[in-house]
Design a protein around this motif. Structure first.
Motif, PDB file in Angstrom:
ATOM      1  N   LEU A  66     112.607 124.790  91.319  1.00  0.00           N
ATOM      2  CA  LEU A  66     111.590 124.213  92.202  1.00  0.00           C
ATOM      3  C   LEU A  66     110.213 124.255  91.567  1.00  0.00           C
ATOM      4  CD1 LEU A  66     112.694 125.460  95.727  1.00  0.00           C
ATOM      5  CD2 LEU A  66     112.921 123.191  94.745  1.00  0.00           C
ATOM      6  N   TYR A  92     114.947 114.422  96.241  1.00  0.00           N
ATOM      7  CA  TYR A  92     115.483 115.769  96.376  1.00  0.00           C
ATOM      8  C   TYR A  92     116.757 115.755  97.234  1.00  0.00           C
ATOM      9  CZ  TYR A  92     115.774 120.689  97.707  1.00  0.00           C
ATOM     10  OH  TYR A  92     116.214 121.959  97.922  1.00  0.00           O
ATOM     11  N   TYR A 121     108.382 121.064  90.451  1.00  0.00           N
ATOM     12  CA  TYR A 121     107.505 120.245  91.296  1.00  0.00           C
ATOM     13  C   TYR A 121     106.040 120.603  91.087  1.00  0.00           C
ATOM     14  CZ  TYR A 121     111.673 118.581  93.615  1.00  0.00           C
ATOM     15  OH  TYR A 121     112.870 117.984  93.862  1.00  0.00           O
ATOM     16  N   GLN A 177     117.051 116.494  91.341  1.00  0.00           N
ATOM     17  CA  GLN A 177     116.097 117.596  91.374  1.00  0.00           C
ATOM     18  C   GLN A 177     115.954 118.172  89.976  1.00  0.00           C
ATOM     19  OE1 GLN A 177     118.506 120.189  93.649  1.00  0.00           O
ATOM     20  NE2 GLN A 177     118.488 118.889  95.470  1.00  0.00           N
TER      21      GLN A 177
END
Lengths: 265, 295
Positions: free
Chosen positions: B166, B157, B169, B162
């Motif tokens: 988010l 990250y 993840y 990435q």
């Protein structure tokens, strides 16, 4: 409870008519023996006699294909989990996790027997107390001596309250003091708790007059009885000499044992 | 019960639960699996070297290899990516799968090693069914591999590798569990078949390298197809490719259905093979070699 009554009546271990072969080689040939509760039974045999194979079958690493093995009356094939839950084992090779602490090793074993955390902790400390190692509970196993590790392994084998304790040459590689201590400890267990012990060894001096002896040689049971029976069989007052004589007897043709193989083959 | 208020319990005055043959209960199953996972995690924490190398290995690939090849290997826009991505971003899912591959095989090696030192024997004398013990062992291995994978993702990250959002993840978690199960089951099956793995180098040569390089971990499959059709076939049948793709798509909140099927199917097959091999009545342990082979 009739369950308990049935268990009390049954011997700690009964092996009847077990034959096991690896390929063409027969490791065990029609082996029958009994280890009663509350008694010390010595399984005497030279290296390669089949002791480890027998232990593998009793602990169900693999199954017996013939005959029957029962722990406190529970057949290891029919009721494996009952049989295994009544069985405590000390293997020949070291089986402790060196990186973990003594207590962690015991807690892991308790979990394998489905004993919850707080109960496991209580029992662990109780069994460590018994083998005189309660003070070392938090230490890493790596820090212990060979004799102490063995005692931890015995403590571990007792954790789930077995009715039968199997020990596969537990004193190999230990000094005379540790050997003595471990033998005394195990004999105390028999007196105090009435559990049955099967102690595999090739060291005759570990056997006492009151013990039961089973002599295993090349996969066959040569003798099951008292140490005096062995003396009589081997024709010598010295147990070691008698043992070697009894073993040598099978090598000669036309002995009882040899005739038995002929008929079996 | 705390350490202090222990009462010395002589086994002679056995508590009632000592005597009768206790049947294994459902709660007991949970305790048993919990204990196996707990021990595996403890061992992992104690072996700091193992954790470090599990983390450093993929980071070397990410920081050095990927940086070096960034210019050489351009990756065109292929799903799930919607823009051009850096090569680092492309190989990240492959590196995560590599972590799990190493972990799966390492725990299989520890089975073999365990068998030698006898800890495996201790596991197998548990009164719980053999299949359950193996599944627990597998779950423990997956738990450890998740720790490693997320540690890698965290470092990545900060290296600007990435997913889009988010959420990636979180959506990658089921994929990681599945791929971890597959690679762990593969390791289990291998551990039952190989009596002795002399060293990790032979596993690297014969399993890890071929699986890793003949996959979509380092290069997209269409590139391989251009280079060599046979190799492309091999790569597209390689279960590891599907583990990589499953993770890659999951990081972008998508499901690659073919990969899902392959990973689940191959994982289940490996697990069944391992259960069969460790089964005391059907298994290989009793047939092959003497007690020495199984000690």
């Amino acid at each position: 409870m009739s369950e308990i009554a049935a268990e009390t009546r049954a011997p700690a271990l009964r092996v009847s008519g077990v034959t096991h072969a690896f390929g063409a080689k027969k490791a065990l040939d029609d082996v029958s023996l009994t280890a009663p509760s509350g008694a010390f039974t010595a399984l005497l045999g030279l290296n390669g006699a089949g002791k480890t194979t027998l232990f593998s079958l009793i602990t169900r690493l693999y199954e017996n294909r013939s005959g029957a093995i029962a722990v406190l009356g529970h057949d290891v094939r029919q009721q494996p989990s009952r049989a295994l839950s009544r069985l405590g084992v000390v293997f020949q090779s070291r089986t402790l996790d060196l990186e973990l602490s003594v207590l962690q090793n015991l807690l892991y074993h308790a979990a394998l027997h489905g004993i919850g955390r707080s109960e496991a902790r209580r029992r662990s400390l109780a069994v460590l107390e018994r083998v005189g190692l309660a003070a070392r509970a938090k230490e890493k196993v790596r820090a212990l001596s060979g004799g102490q590790m063995r005692r931890v392994e015995i403590a571990r084998a007792l954790l789930h309250g077995p009715g039968l304790l199997l020990l596969d040459e537990p004193t190999v590689g230990l000094d005379i003091g540790s050997r003595r201590a471990i033998l005394d400890e195990v004999r105390r267990l028999i007196d105090d708790d009435g559990i049955g012990v099967l102690w595999a060894t090739h060291l005759v001096d570990e056997i006492e007059a009151a013990d039961r002896v089973v002599v295993l040689h090349k996969g066959r049971v040569l003798l099951e009885g008292r140490i005096d029976d062995l003396r009589a069989r081997g024709g010598s007052e010295d147990v070691g000499t008698a043992f070697m004589a009894a073993v040598a007897e099978t090598e000669r043709p036309n002995t009882a044992a040899e005739r038995k193989t002929d008929t079996a083959a | 019960m705390s350490l202090v208020d222990r009462a010395p319990v002589a086994l002679s005055e056995r508590s009632p639960d000592f005597l009768p043959a206790r049947d294994v209960s459902f709660g007991g199953y949970l305790v048993c699996m919990g204990g196996i996972v707990w021990r595996e995690s403890l061992r992992f924490v104690h072996q700091r070297g193992r954790f470090l190398s599990a983390l450093v290995r993929p980071l070397v690939w990410l920081f050095i290899f990927a940086a070096g090849f960034r210019a050489t290997l351009g990756v065109s826009i292929i799903p799930p990516y919607e823009t051009y991505v850096l090569y680092e971003v492309y190989i990240a899912p492959g590196l995560i799968a590599m972590i799990q591959l190493f972990n799966g095989l390492q725990s299989s090696l520890s089975m073999v090693y365990d068998r030698e030192v006898g800890a495996m024997r201790i596991l197998l004398v548990s009164p719980y069914p053999r299949w359950f013990l193996l599944v627990s062992k597998l779950v423990a291995g997956v738990a450890v591999s998740l720790l490693q994978a997320y540690a890698f993702l965290a470092v990545a990250y900060f290296w600007d590798v990435q997913p889009d959002s988010l959420w990636g993840y979180l959506t990658v978690l089921p994929a990681l569990i599945l791929s971890g199960l597959m690679l762990g089951a593969m390791g289990l099956a291998m551990s039952s078949i190989f009596k002795q793995l002399e060293n990790f180098a032979s596993v690297m040569n014969f399993v890890i390298f071929p699986m890793f390089f003949a996959s979509s971990a380092l290069y997209p499959l269409w590139r391989i197809q251009q280079a060599n059709v046979l190799l492309w076939h091999i790569c597209s049948y390689n279960p590891f490719t599907h583990a990589v793709e499953l993770i890659r798509f999951a990081l972008y909140g998508q499901v690659e259905w073919t990969s899902l099927a392959v990973v689940s199917g191959f994982g289940a097959a490996c697990l069944l093979a391992a259960i069969y091999a460790y089964d005391p009545s059907a298994g290989l342990t009793g047939r092959r070699g003497g007690p020495d082979a199984a000690k």
